[in-house]
Design a protein around this motif. Sequence first.
Motif, mmCIF file in Angstrom:
data_model
loop_
_atom_site.group_PDB
_atom_site.id
_atom_site.type_symbol
_atom_site.label_atom_id
_atom_site.label_comp_id
_atom_site.label_asym_id
_atom_site.label_seq_id
_atom_site.Cartn_x
_atom_site.Cartn_y
_atom_site.Cartn_z
ATOM 1 N N ALA A 22 0.927 -1.162 0.127
ATOM 2 C CA ALA A 22 0.186 -0.082 0.091
ATOM 3 C C ALA A 22 0.848 1.194 0.104
ATOM 4 O O ALA A 22 0.633 2.205 -0.665
ATOM 5 N N ARG A 25 2.782 1.648 -3.531
ATOM 6 C CA ARG A 25 1.859 1.340 -4.725
ATOM 7 C C ARG A 25 1.733 2.647 -5.505
ATOM 8 O O ARG A 25 1.649 3.731 -4.820
ATOM 9 N N ARG A 28 -2.640 4.577 -10.189
ATOM 10 C CA ARG A 28 -3.779 5.279 -9.885
ATOM 11 C C ARG A 28 -5.080 4.525 -10.125
ATOM 12 O O ARG A 28 -6.256 5.083 -10.145
ATOM 13 N N PRO A 30 -8.142 1.327 -9.381
ATOM 14 C CA PRO A 30 -8.786 1.372 -8.069
ATOM 15 C C PRO A 30 -8.245 0.619 -7.135
ATOM 16 O O PRO A 30 -7.395 0.179 -7.203
ATOM 17 N N ASP A 31 -8.902 1.061 -5.765
ATOM 18 C CA ASP A 31 -7.979 0.334 -4.741
ATOM 19 C C ASP A 31 -8.217 -1.303 -4.484
ATOM 20 O O ASP A 31 -9.538 -1.561 -4.751
ATOM 21 N N PRO A 32 -7.079 -1.815 -4.515
ATOM 22 C CA PRO A 32 -7.298 -3.299 -4.533
ATOM 23 C C PRO A 32 -8.030 -3.826 -3.525
ATOM 24 O O PRO A 32 -8.659 -5.117 -3.230
ATOM 25 N N LYS A 33 -7.839 -3.140 -2.140
ATOM 26 C CA LYS A 33 -8.653 -3.688 -1.246
ATOM 27 C C LYS A 33 -10.057 -4.163 -1.136
ATOM 28 O O LYS A 33 -10.440 -5.090 -0.624
ATOM 29 N N ALA A 34 -11.035 -3.268 -1.935
ATOM 30 C CA ALA A 34 -12.213 -3.383 -2.137
ATOM 31 C C ALA A 34 -12.551 -4.920 -2.816
ATOM 32 O O ALA A 34 -13.199 -5.804 -2.554
ATOM 33 N N THR A 223 -4.710 -7.966 3.149
ATOM 34 C CA THR A 223 -5.676 -6.760 2.934
ATOM 35 C C THR A 223 -5.552 -6.130 4.506
ATOM 36 O O THR A 223 -5.869 -4.722 4.412
ATOM 37 N N MET A 226 -2.777 -3.756 4.463
ATOM 38 C CA MET A 226 -3.030 -2.732 3.460
ATOM 39 C C MET A 226 -3.649 -1.424 4.069
ATOM 40 O O MET A 226 -3.800 -0.226 3.970
ATOM 41 N N SER A 227 -4.854 -2.060 4.840
ATOM 42 C CA SER A 227 -5.580 -1.110 5.587
ATOM 43 C C SER A 227 -5.035 -0.227 6.688
ATOM 44 O O SER A 227 -5.654 0.889 7.177
ATOM 45 N N TYR A 229 -2.282 1.237 6.334
ATOM 46 C CA TYR A 229 -1.357 2.326 5.836
ATOM 47 C C TYR A 229 -2.273 3.607 5.806
ATOM 48 O O TYR A 229 -3.318 3.679 5.429
#
Length: 325
Positions: A22, A25, A28, A30-34, A223, A226-227, A229
């Motif tokens: 995160a 990266r 630009r 979409p956020d891969p977390k979703a 995930t 990443m959350s 960050y």
Amino acid sequence: MLGVIEGFAVVLIIAAVGYAFAAIRRDRGPDPKAALTSVIYYVTNPALMFILLAEAPVEEVLRTFAPAALLIAVASGAVYAGLSFLFFRRSAADTAVGAMSASYANAGNIGLPIALYAVGSSTPVVSVLMAQLLVLAPAYLAVFSFTQRRRAASGPGALAAGNRARVRPLAVLAAVVRPFANPVTLATLAGLALALTGLRLPAVLWEPVSLLGHASVPLLLLTFGMSLYGQNLLGTAAVRTDVLVSTAVKLLAAPLLGYAVGRWIFGLDGVDLFGVVVMSALPTAQNVYLFSHQFGMKSVIARDVVFLTSILSFPVILLAAVLLA
């Protein structure tokens, strides 16, 4: 104790990879977390629950460990709710979020590697998951749904009092069924059915489900990393007390309750008692944040408790390993 360190090392390394991804990266898109969260919620996590339950020693789990996990969670939530109502007098909605944060453990992605490496068995994790998915989650979601409807009914755009008083049977039925109608709970029930009946899937079906299930833990940890960050820990002063009290209940009161329930109510000792205490000291599950956010509660409480307990649970579990060695 070495197993605890190894288990946390696995968790922290994979979460650190997610955090680093995160941070560095550059695209630009979409956020891969979703996307990852959807895959985990609808595919890998249900597969994991299915294979864990299908292979679990169900009689042992239902006789001792699941009731112990449920009793500990209910007691932890009650401790927080009592403190909330008596001392800082929060609303029912805020109290529900704090109580769930104090009692709902991250057994799925952190508890599983900790149990396998530190306890040597998935039985404590399966017990916690059964108690949470089949009883606690539906109960808390019912409370969230009730408080959401009550808040909407009393808001500026609410209908007239006479219309608000009407109770629609279909709406009530939907509120009762919705907590159970999710992929993880349905997969848990399916795995439990296989374990109780002794049936087994053919290898051609079991192997792909097993592969998908074993992908859930690393994906969840990625995930989660990443959350973390860019997160502003304890940045919301209005809920700071809620966060700190819920964290204290989760990391201090819950393990003590775990020891008391396991030792003096269910007569456990040795590695079984250690497993119950370790599961009680696990950090708060990210699902609490997802549930509270979905129902419009103060999800920042759950977010900060998840963050704090994920950091501070390691020394608590390590201390439990030293004391119960």
